[in-house]
Design an enzyme around this catalytic site. Structure first.
Site, PDB file in Angstrom:
ATOM      1  N   ARG A 235      -7.812  15.841 -18.837  1.00  0.00           N
ATOM      2  CA  ARG A 235      -8.011  16.155 -17.430  1.00  0.00           C
ATOM      3  C   ARG A 235      -9.467  16.537 -17.203  1.00  0.00           C
ATOM      4  O   ARG A 235     -10.130  17.112 -18.077  1.00  0.00           O
ATOM      5  CB  ARG A 235      -7.089  17.287 -16.976  1.00  0.00           C
ATOM      6  CG  ARG A 235      -5.626  16.875 -16.832  1.00  0.00           C
ATOM      7  CD  ARG A 235      -5.430  15.891 -15.693  1.00  0.00           C
ATOM      8  NE  ARG A 235      -4.028  15.518 -15.489  1.00  0.00           N
ATOM      9  CZ  ARG A 235      -3.454  14.455 -16.014  1.00  0.00           C
ATOM     10  NH1 ARG A 235      -4.149  13.654 -16.823  1.00  0.00           N
ATOM     11  NH2 ARG A 235      -2.185  14.165 -15.754  1.00  0.00           N
ATOM     12  N   HIS A 283      -9.393   6.718 -14.042  1.00  0.00           N
ATOM     13  CA  HIS A 283      -8.131   7.354 -14.451  1.00  0.00           C
ATOM     14  C   HIS A 283      -7.071   6.274 -14.689  1.00  0.00           C
ATOM     15  O   HIS A 283      -5.965   6.326 -14.154  1.00  0.00           O
ATOM     16  CB  HIS A 283      -7.655   8.352 -13.392  1.00  0.00           C
ATOM     17  CG  HIS A 283      -6.735   9.398 -13.944  1.00  0.00           C
ATOM     18  ND1 HIS A 283      -6.648  10.663 -13.413  1.00  0.00           N
ATOM     19  CD2 HIS A 283      -5.872   9.387 -14.981  1.00  0.00           C
ATOM     20  CE1 HIS A 283      -5.766  11.381 -14.080  1.00  0.00           C
ATOM     21  NE2 HIS A 283      -5.282  10.626 -15.047  1.00  0.00           N
TER      22      HIS A 283
END
Length: 311
Positions: A235, A283
Site C-alpha cells: 500500500r 495499482h
C-alpha cells in the site's frame, strides 16, 4: 445447516474487477443457496434485512445494523481498505486469499525489467542502436538477495518464484520467528531489518494499508539501503514520495517500481511520472483475466466450510 440468502454487489469501475451475474452463476449451484445479485449499492443496502451472507467490494460500518441475520461479509480484496469491521464484532469479514500467484508474477516481471535494464534496452532500440556493452555489468537474479517486508501469504508466493531463480530471500514480519520456512526463505526478526536492508539487492514492500504502516519506510530506514531496487506492491502509505525521491537522489536506492503510491491516482504533477529511475504501475499487479474466476473458485470452497462451521 442451510446457506440461506447470498447477496452480492461486486460491480467495479475497473473492468478486471467488475463481476457480473454470469461470473457468479456457479454460486447458485451450492446447496440451499438463494443467490441475489445487485447492480447498485442502494439495491444491496435495501436487501440487507434478508441477507445471511454478503459478497461485496464495499461495506460501511452502519450497514451491519440493517442486517440482523447477517452471518458473514466476503470480499475479493486482500486489503482492509473498503470493508469496515462490524462495530459490534458480531459479523466476521473474510478477505480474498487468492492474489498470491498473480502478484508474484507481477513482481517477478518488474524485477526482471529492472535487473535486465529494460528501460535502457528500449532507449537503445528507439535510436536503432546496437550497444552490446551496457548490460555487461548485469548479474543473474540467482546471485542476488531480496528482502520482503510484510511477509505473509502473498510474500510466500513471491518467495517461491524468486527462490526458483536461485535468489536468497529474506522475509520480515513482526509475528514470524527466525528460521527458514517451507519455501526456503530466511525469516528475519523486524529488529534485524536495518541489517537485512544493507545486504539487499531488491527490497519488496508488501505491507498492508493500516495506520501502523504509515511511512514505515522512512528516510532513516531507507538510509540503510546500499543501491537496492525498491518495489512497493503493498500500500502506498508505507513510503512518502519525498522520502523515496530522497533515497533515489542519495543513491540509497537505484530504482523504484511502484504498483501503489501515496496518493492514488498518482497526481499528474508528480515528479515520479518523469523520473527515469521510477516505473509507475496503476495499482494493476493483480489485474489478470483469471481474477474473477479465481475468486469464484475460492468462494465455492470457502462458503460450504463457513456454513458447516456455523461462522
Amino acid at each position: 445447516m442451510r446457506m440461506g440468502q447470498l447477496h452480492s454487489y461486486l460491480r467495479h469501475e475497473v473492468r478486471g474487477f467488475d463481476f457480473r451475474a454470469d461470473d457468479l452463476a456457479p454460486l447458485a449451484g451450492l446447496d440451499d443457496v438463494q443467490l441475489v445479485c445487485h447492480d447498485t449499492h442502494e439495491s444491496l443496502v435495501a436487501g440487507l434485512a434478508e441477507a445471511e451472507w454478503v459478497i461485496t467490494w464495499d461495506f460501511e460500518a452502519d450497514w451491519y445494523a440493517r442486517a440482523p441475520g447477517l452471518r458473514g461479509v466476503l470480499t475479493p480484496a486482500a486489503g482492509f481498505d473498503w470493508v469496515a469491521d462490524d462495530p459490534t464484532g458480531r459479523v466476521p469479514v473474510h478477505h480474498g486469499a487468492f492474489h498470491g500467484p498473480m502478484l508474484a508474477e507481477s513482481l517477478v516481471g518488474a524485477m526482471l525489467h529492472v535487473n535486465r535494464m529494460m528501460p535502457r534496452v528500449l532507449a537503445n532500440e528507439a535510436v536503432r542502436g546496437w550497444d552490446r556493452d551496457f548490460q555487461a555489468d548485469g548479474a543473474l537474479l540467482g546471485n542476488q538477495r531480496a528482502v520482503i517486508v510484510g511477509y505473509g501469504a502473498i510474500g510466500r508466493h513471491c518467495a517461491r518464484l524468486l527462490r526458483a531463480f536461485g535468489m536468497d530471500v529474506l522475509g520480515v514480519q513482526r509475528s514470524r520467528p527466525a528460521g527458514v520456512d517451507d519455501v526456503g526463505a530466511q525469516l528475519v526478526p523486524e529488529a534485524d531489518l536495518a541489517d537485512a536492508l544493507s545486504r539487499a539487492h531488491h527490497v519488496v514492500c508488501l505491507l498492508p494499508g493500516v495506520p501502523e504502516t504509515d511511512r514505515y519506510f522512512s528516510r532513516d530506514l531507507l538510509a540503510n539501503c546500499r543501491g537496492a531496487h525498491f518495489y512497493n506492491f503493498g500500500r502506498g502509505n508505507a513510503v512518502a514520495e519525498a522520502d523515496l525521491t530522497a533515497a533515489l537522489d542519495q543513491g540509497q536506492l537505484a530504482s523504484a517500481v511502484l504498483d501503489v503510491t501515496e496518493v492514488e491516482p498518482l497526481p499528474q504533477e508528480s515528479g515520479l511520472w518523469t523520473d527515469p529511475r521510477v516505473l509507475v504501475m496503476p495499482h494493476s499487479s493483480c489485474i489478470y483475466r483469471e481474477y474473477r474466476p479465481l475468486y469464484v473458485v475460492e468462494l465455492m470452497e470457502l462458503l460450504p466450510r463457513l456454513m458447516e462451521s456455523g461462522d
